[in-house]
Design a protein around this motif. Structure first.
Motif, short mmCIF file in Angstrom:
data_model
loop_
_atom_site.label_atom_id
_atom_site.label_comp_id
_atom_site.label_asym_id
_atom_site.label_seq_id
_atom_site.Cartn_x
_atom_site.Cartn_y
_atom_site.Cartn_z
N VAL A 156 -0.45 -4.96 5.59
CA VAL A 156 0.67 -4.26 6.65
C VAL A 156 2.11 -4.08 5.56
CG1 VAL A 156 2.03 -3.88 8.26
CG2 VAL A 156 -0.37 -4.16 8.48
N ASN A 157 2.51 -5.57 5.08
CA ASN A 157 3.54 -5.76 4.31
C ASN A 157 3.49 -4.87 3.09
OD1 ASN A 157 4.78 -7.11 6.30
ND2 ASN A 157 4.14 -9.20 5.41
N GLY A 158 2.38 -4.76 2.56
CA GLY A 158 2.19 -3.94 1.29
C GLY A 158 2.40 -2.57 1.46
N VAL A 159 2.09 -1.75 2.58
CA VAL A 159 1.97 -0.44 2.88
C VAL A 159 3.56 -0.22 3.30
CG1 VAL A 159 1.37 1.08 5.01
CG2 VAL A 159 -0.32 -0.18 3.81
N VAL A 160 4.16 -1.20 4.05
CA VAL A 160 5.48 -1.06 4.38
C VAL A 160 6.47 -0.89 3.14
CG1 VAL A 160 7.74 -1.96 5.35
CG2 VAL A 160 5.36 -1.99 6.69
N TYR A 161 6.10 -1.82 2.26
CA TYR A 161 6.81 -1.71 0.91
C TYR A 161 6.58 -0.49 0.11
CZ TYR A 161 8.40 -2.98 -3.59
OH TYR A 161 8.80 -3.31 -4.90
N ILE A 162 5.32 0.05 0.07
CA ILE A 162 5.16 1.31 -0.75
C ILE A 162 5.95 2.57 0.01
CG2 ILE A 162 3.52 3.24 -1.31
CD1 ILE A 162 3.50 0.75 -3.13
N ILE A 163 5.88 2.40 1.32
CA ILE A 163 6.48 3.43 2.30
C ILE A 163 8.06 3.74 1.99
CG2 ILE A 163 6.93 4.47 4.38
CD1 ILE A 163 4.00 3.84 4.97
N THR A 164 8.65 2.39 1.93
CA THR A 164 10.09 2.38 1.91
C THR A 164 10.63 2.67 0.54
OG1 THR A 164 9.87 -0.15 1.79
CG2 THR A 164 10.24 0.76 3.92
N THR A 165 9.98 2.12 -0.35
CA THR A 165 10.48 2.34 -1.93
C THR A 165 9.76 3.49 -2.44
OG1 THR A 165 8.53 1.12 -2.66
CG2 THR A 165 10.53 -0.31 -2.09
N GLY A 166 8.97 3.98 -2.12
CA GLY A 166 8.36 5.18 -2.82
C GLY A 166 7.63 4.87 -4.00
N PHE A 167 7.33 3.66 -4.41
CA PHE A 167 6.59 3.68 -5.67
C PHE A 167 5.10 4.10 -5.59
CE2 PHE A 167 9.62 -0.32 -6.66
CZ PHE A 167 10.28 0.43 -7.20
N PRO A 168 4.47 4.27 -6.75
CA PRO A 168 3.02 4.47 -6.60
C PRO A 168 2.45 3.44 -6.06
CG PRO A 168 4.07 5.40 -8.62
CD PRO A 168 4.97 4.63 -8.09
N TRP A 169 1.14 3.78 -5.58
CA TRP A 169 0.25 2.50 -5.27
C TRP A 169 0.01 1.30 -6.35
CZ3 TRP A 169 -0.50 1.49 -0.44
CH2 TRP A 169 -0.20 2.69 0.70
N ARG A 170 -0.31 1.90 -7.40
CA ARG A 170 -0.69 0.96 -8.74
C ARG A 170 0.36 -0.06 -9.17
NH1 ARG A 170 -5.39 2.48 -11.74
NH2 ARG A 170 -6.42 4.23 -10.37
N MET A 171 1.91 0.64 -8.46
CA MET A 171 2.93 -0.42 -9.03
C MET A 171 3.25 -1.36 -7.80
SD MET A 171 5.58 2.62 -10.96
CE MET A 171 6.75 0.94 -11.24
#
Length: 60
Positions: A22-37
């Motif tokens: 969940v923390n990983g998903v929140v990080y990706i959503i808030t930063t807008g980085f690609p999944w692989r980053m």
């Protein structure tokens, strides 16, 4: 949030806790980085992305 996720042992035991995913998903959503980053502080991107996809399918 706990009410939305199944609790118990259902076959394969995950290597990563749901909270980490969940923390990983929140990080990706808030930063807008690609999944692989996804930084090394989180689980690998594939289980995090898979968790996100399953939540979207279940409309959580």
């Amino acid at each position: 949030m706990k009410d939305h996720f199944a609790w118990g042992k259902y076959g394969n035991i995950s290597k990563h806790q749901k909270k980490e995913r969940v923390n990983g998903v929140v990080y990706i959503i808030t930063t807008g980085f690609p999944w692989r980053m996804l930084p090394k502080d989180f689980p690998p991107y594939s289980p995090v992305q898979s968790f996100y996809r399953r939540c979207r399918i279940k409309e959580i």
